[in-house]
Scaffold this motif. Sequence first.
Motif, short mmCIF file in Angstrom:
data_model
loop_
_atom_site.label_atom_id
_atom_site.label_comp_id
_atom_site.label_asym_id
_atom_site.label_seq_id
_atom_site.Cartn_x
_atom_site.Cartn_y
_atom_site.Cartn_z
N VAL A 1 96.72 7.48 -12.26
CA VAL A 1 97.07 8.36 -13.37
C VAL A 1 98.22 7.72 -14.12
CG1 VAL A 1 97.90 10.65 -14.04
CG2 VAL A 1 96.29 10.41 -12.13
N HIS A 2 98.05 7.56 -15.44
CA HIS A 2 99.05 6.93 -16.31
C HIS A 2 99.47 7.92 -17.39
CE1 HIS A 2 97.95 2.79 -14.85
NE2 HIS A 2 96.82 3.44 -14.59
N LEU A 3 100.77 8.03 -17.63
CA LEU A 3 101.30 8.84 -18.72
C LEU A 3 102.16 7.96 -19.59
CD1 LEU A 3 101.63 11.62 -20.09
CD2 LEU A 3 103.65 11.98 -18.62
N ASN A 4 101.73 7.83 -20.86
CA ASN A 4 102.46 7.00 -21.83
C ASN A 4 102.68 5.59 -21.30
OD1 ASN A 4 102.61 9.23 -23.57
ND2 ASN A 4 104.53 9.93 -22.62
N GLY A 5 101.65 5.04 -20.67
CA GLY A 5 101.69 3.67 -20.18
C GLY A 5 102.34 3.49 -18.84
N GLU A 6 102.88 4.55 -18.26
CA GLU A 6 103.53 4.46 -16.96
C GLU A 6 102.60 5.01 -15.88
OE1 GLU A 6 107.42 6.28 -14.53
OE2 GLU A 6 107.07 6.78 -16.65
N ARG A 7 102.41 4.25 -14.82
CA ARG A 7 101.56 4.74 -13.73
C ARG A 7 102.36 5.72 -12.88
NH1 ARG A 7 98.61 0.32 -10.23
NH2 ARG A 7 100.74 -0.05 -9.48
N LEU A 8 101.87 6.97 -12.85
CA LEU A 8 102.57 8.03 -12.13
C LEU A 8 102.01 8.27 -10.74
CD1 LEU A 8 102.92 10.84 -14.83
CD2 LEU A 8 104.51 9.00 -14.29
N LEU A 9 100.75 7.95 -10.53
CA LEU A 9 100.10 8.39 -9.30
C LEU A 9 98.95 7.47 -8.93
CD1 LEU A 9 99.58 10.72 -7.14
CD2 LEU A 9 97.98 11.67 -8.82
N GLU A 10 98.83 7.23 -7.63
CA GLU A 10 97.63 6.63 -7.05
C GLU A 10 97.08 7.62 -6.03
OE1 GLU A 10 98.42 2.82 -5.42
OE2 GLU A 10 98.92 1.92 -7.36
N SER A 11 95.80 7.93 -6.11
CA SER A 11 95.19 8.91 -5.21
C SER A 11 93.91 8.33 -4.64
CB SER A 11 94.88 10.21 -5.97
OG SER A 11 94.21 11.13 -5.15
N ASP A 12 93.65 8.61 -3.35
CA ASP A 12 92.43 8.10 -2.72
C ASP A 12 91.59 9.22 -2.11
OD1 ASP A 12 94.00 8.81 -0.61
OD2 ASP A 12 93.98 6.86 0.37
N SER A 13 91.78 10.46 -2.63
CA SER A 13 91.01 11.59 -2.11
C SER A 13 90.64 12.52 -3.25
CB SER A 13 91.81 12.36 -1.07
OG SER A 13 91.15 13.57 -0.72
N MET A 14 89.35 12.86 -3.36
CA MET A 14 88.95 13.81 -4.39
C MET A 14 89.36 15.23 -4.03
SD MET A 14 84.81 14.42 -4.02
CE MET A 14 84.78 15.68 -5.28
N PHE A 15 89.78 15.45 -2.77
CA PHE A 15 90.16 16.78 -2.32
C PHE A 15 91.66 17.03 -2.45
CE2 PHE A 15 86.58 15.54 0.66
CZ PHE A 15 85.60 16.11 -0.14
N ALA A 16 92.40 16.05 -2.92
CA ALA A 16 93.86 16.18 -3.03
C ALA A 16 94.23 16.74 -4.41
CB ALA A 16 94.54 14.83 -2.81
N ALA A 17 95.14 17.71 -4.42
CA ALA A 17 95.70 18.23 -5.66
C ALA A 17 97.13 17.71 -5.80
CB ALA A 17 95.69 19.75 -5.65
N HIS A 18 97.56 17.52 -7.03
CA HIS A 18 98.87 16.91 -7.28
C HIS A 18 99.61 17.70 -8.36
CE1 HIS A 18 97.24 13.36 -5.18
NE2 HIS A 18 96.17 13.54 -5.92
N GLU A 19 100.92 17.85 -8.17
CA GLU A 19 101.80 18.38 -9.20
C GLU A 19 102.92 17.39 -9.40
OE1 GLU A 19 103.15 22.35 -8.58
OE2 GLU A 19 101.13 23.21 -8.47
N LEU A 20 103.05 16.88 -10.63
CA LEU A 20 104.01 15.82 -10.94
C LEU A 20 105.02 16.33 -11.96
CD1 LEU A 20 101.38 12.94 -11.43
CD2 LEU A 20 102.57 13.58 -9.32
N ASP A 21 106.28 16.11 -11.67
CA ASP A 21 107.35 16.48 -12.61
C ASP A 21 107.41 15.42 -13.71
OD1 ASP A 21 109.63 17.14 -13.98
OD2 ASP A 21 110.84 17.50 -12.20
N VAL A 22 107.03 15.82 -14.93
CA VAL A 22 107.03 14.88 -16.06
C VAL A 22 108.05 15.31 -17.10
CG1 VAL A 22 104.64 14.18 -15.69
CG2 VAL A 22 105.13 16.14 -17.17
N SER A 23 109.05 16.06 -16.68
CA SER A 23 110.03 16.60 -17.62
C SER A 23 110.66 15.51 -18.49
CB SER A 23 111.14 17.34 -16.85
OG SER A 23 110.60 18.36 -16.05
N ALA A 24 111.00 14.37 -17.88
CA ALA A 24 111.69 13.30 -18.61
C ALA A 24 110.74 12.24 -19.13
CB ALA A 24 112.73 12.66 -17.70
N ARG A 25 109.44 12.43 -18.92
CA ARG A 25 108.47 11.38 -19.29
C ARG A 25 107.68 11.73 -20.54
NH1 ARG A 25 108.66 11.06 -13.58
NH2 ARG A 25 108.87 8.90 -12.83
N LEU A 26 107.88 12.92 -21.07
CA LEU A 26 107.19 13.30 -22.29
C LEU A 26 107.96 12.79 -23.50
CD1 LEU A 26 106.25 16.96 -21.33
CD2 LEU A 26 104.77 14.96 -21.29
#
Length: 820
Positions: free
Chosen positions: A74-99
């Motif tokens: 998962v990339h936000l504004n060119g920065e890679r935020l997350l790597e995931s290897d499970s379709m069953f995993a849910a993620h919540e990412l703090d992007v307060s300073a990345r917007l």
Amino acid sequence: MCDSGGFDGLDWLAARVPGTAAGALRDAGLWPAGELPDLDSQDWWFRVRFPAPPAGGGEEVVLGLEGIATVAEVHLNGERLLESDSMFAAHELDVSARLTGENELAIRCCALSPLLRVRRRPRARWRSQLVSDGNLRFFRTMLLGRAPGFAPGPAAVGPWRPVWLERRRGIVVEELTLRPHLNDGDGLLAVRARARALEGGPPQAAELELSGPSGTHRAPLKLAGEVAEGELRVPRATRWWPHTHGEPALHDVRLLVAGAAGPIEAGRVGFRDLAPGPAAAHDVEADGLALQVNGDGVFARGAVWTPLDLIGMAPDARELRAALERARDGGMNMLRLPGTGAYEQDVFYDLCDELGLLVWQDFMFANLDYPVADERFRATVDREVRSVLARLAGRPSLAVLCGNSEVEQQVAMLGLDPALGRGTLFGELLPALVREAAVDAVYVPSAPCGGELPFRPDRGVANYYGVGGYRRPLEDARRAEVRFAAECLAFANVPGEAIVEMALGGAPVQHPRWKAGVPRDAGAGWDFEDVRDHYLDRLFGVDPVALRSIDHARYLELSRAVTGEVMAEVFGEWRRSGSPCGGGLVLWLRDLMPGAGWGILDYHGEPKVAYHHLRRTLAPVAVWMTDEGLGGIRVHVANDRPEPLGARVRLALYRDFEQRVEEACEPVEVAPRSGWERDGEALLGRFVDLSWSYRFGPPAQDVIVVSLEREDGAGLELLSQAMRFPAARPLMSERAERLGLQGTVELNGASGLRLAVRSRRLAYGVRVHVPGFESSDDAFSVEPGGERVVLLRPRGEDMAFEGGALSALNLEGRVRIAET
């Protein structure tokens, strides 16, 4: 959306999220009919550009990703935020300073095929033909779409669950745990939550509020920093029941936290007791499941659930509700989510709580030797299971948690020690996590399991295909002494005419597009259409090959009927009071693709004929018969309702499918959530060889009709009806004038039309054909000289009756419906 190869020249396409690559290709018309694209062979990218300013003071912004299939970045504004290897995993990412105001979110779903070719340790101790590649055991992904026999594709690839952005202010409640239970008739609700303040210190006061059918109750919570804990007592709490046995009563829960803008909604809970059997020492692996809810036995019946968002349906809450209401209205009270699929979204479980549908939840493991010795894999599983239990524990609908689908059976059928299939994962890790989460549900290590060999149906939990895939006679349903069938009765159920036309497109039935919808066991030389044809021969006495060649339409119509009749017969056998069976779940509820699949609903969710046969047999109040051979015909009545049933049982015998030769009535009082049964000839008062087992001569009756009727102030109300044919089913087609079949419709208030169907002679397997309307019943039979009333519900707004017709298995052509 684009890919890195395989679809040359493919540019960005519009894509729905939640959704998959297959859905985007289908919407763009790039998925040729009858073909399954190999979505695992290349990367797929999903991107969206959106305006969103950075977080302000006292605010945080969270990016939520509820599920990405499968290995993803998962990339936000060119920065890679997350790597995931499970379709069953849910993620919540703090992007307060990345917007940045104008933003781009990009999700890369990596090609799975190259990763599957990498050699990995530990080596598998057994192999399964279920999946296309045994190395799938290393990846937490769905097997549907990668199972050649019954679900060859397309594979789920992409952000298949919602992606969202949330701005949070004030009080944020996290790690909320609700655990309701009953204690001497009182409801107790234990709560634990972490309430985090985005500005200032932790909250200084918190209170728990519950409201619903038991009234409104409040209790203070103890605070220790950000953690709030407490328990609320509800005197004589109204209990939650499966809909077949009572009202699924729910109570709203709120947290009242100092500093919050208002009450914080914490969901709904139900109070109920659950036990695996009637005795404290009940052993599921020996005795099977005989579920007790609030101290009463519940015959659990239903089907294996189809994950709608992974077969191209992309359902919203309204569509999901309609699908679950279809199961409820079919007399079902349990749905199983199998280990070959995926965990459902929260709204699914919310609706099951509301509609009174019990849930059998598999953890997503099936058939394979999972590498639990690998520390990274074990850690992934640990996080997955904790997350699932946090979502599901405390729900009244959750009845069974199952470690896997068919792992122990797979091992045993390969001639290996069945204990290999239990192992650390299903014998230690999962049950320990279930206990730690204090889940009020029955844990079953595997389905099937129990006994010396896990697939023997007379012990533990079975996958029963004696009647069905193994083409055993109907008597095997009793001989097998099934304790509980976690799967059963798989047939290639023929859908209605519209789906047949869609699947074939005018091509002959042997066309590959038709066969693509017919499931088969991997490696078998037969498929489930052959199974259906076997019972068409045995029950209806027709040569399916010859009939298909000469009269294809007749072949399809008889094929629609035969699977429903077989299913109804088996469930009638299991539901009788003398049966050791505690329930059964049909494989599947809904087809995975257009065609004659296992579903009793077609690909679009419309009922097949089999659904209606089951609906009548599974109804909370029902009458049916069983053939006891030399013991005659036994009449059974079930009353699952919480009120006593006062009615009468009427047994009528007819010769030549028209002339009534015998009739007897007996009043019955059936206690709540109980049954009644009687020997048919005892009810008649004399021996007439009802089952035609002694055969001293030709049968004295061609049809036996048993009706459950009740006075309703305006006459007799038909509650339920069943028929048996001692010699043979009436398949000889008769002209409409001789049969005397007729139907008339009239307005039924604002809800649709009322259709009355009458017949002078027996009308067998009557179908209702009214464009734009759905019938409340179908594929029913009309007693000689009798009447059946069904309701016709419009499929859309402003639908008007513009004619319709009736057909029957013993009628030449069709009869037009008259309008009064």
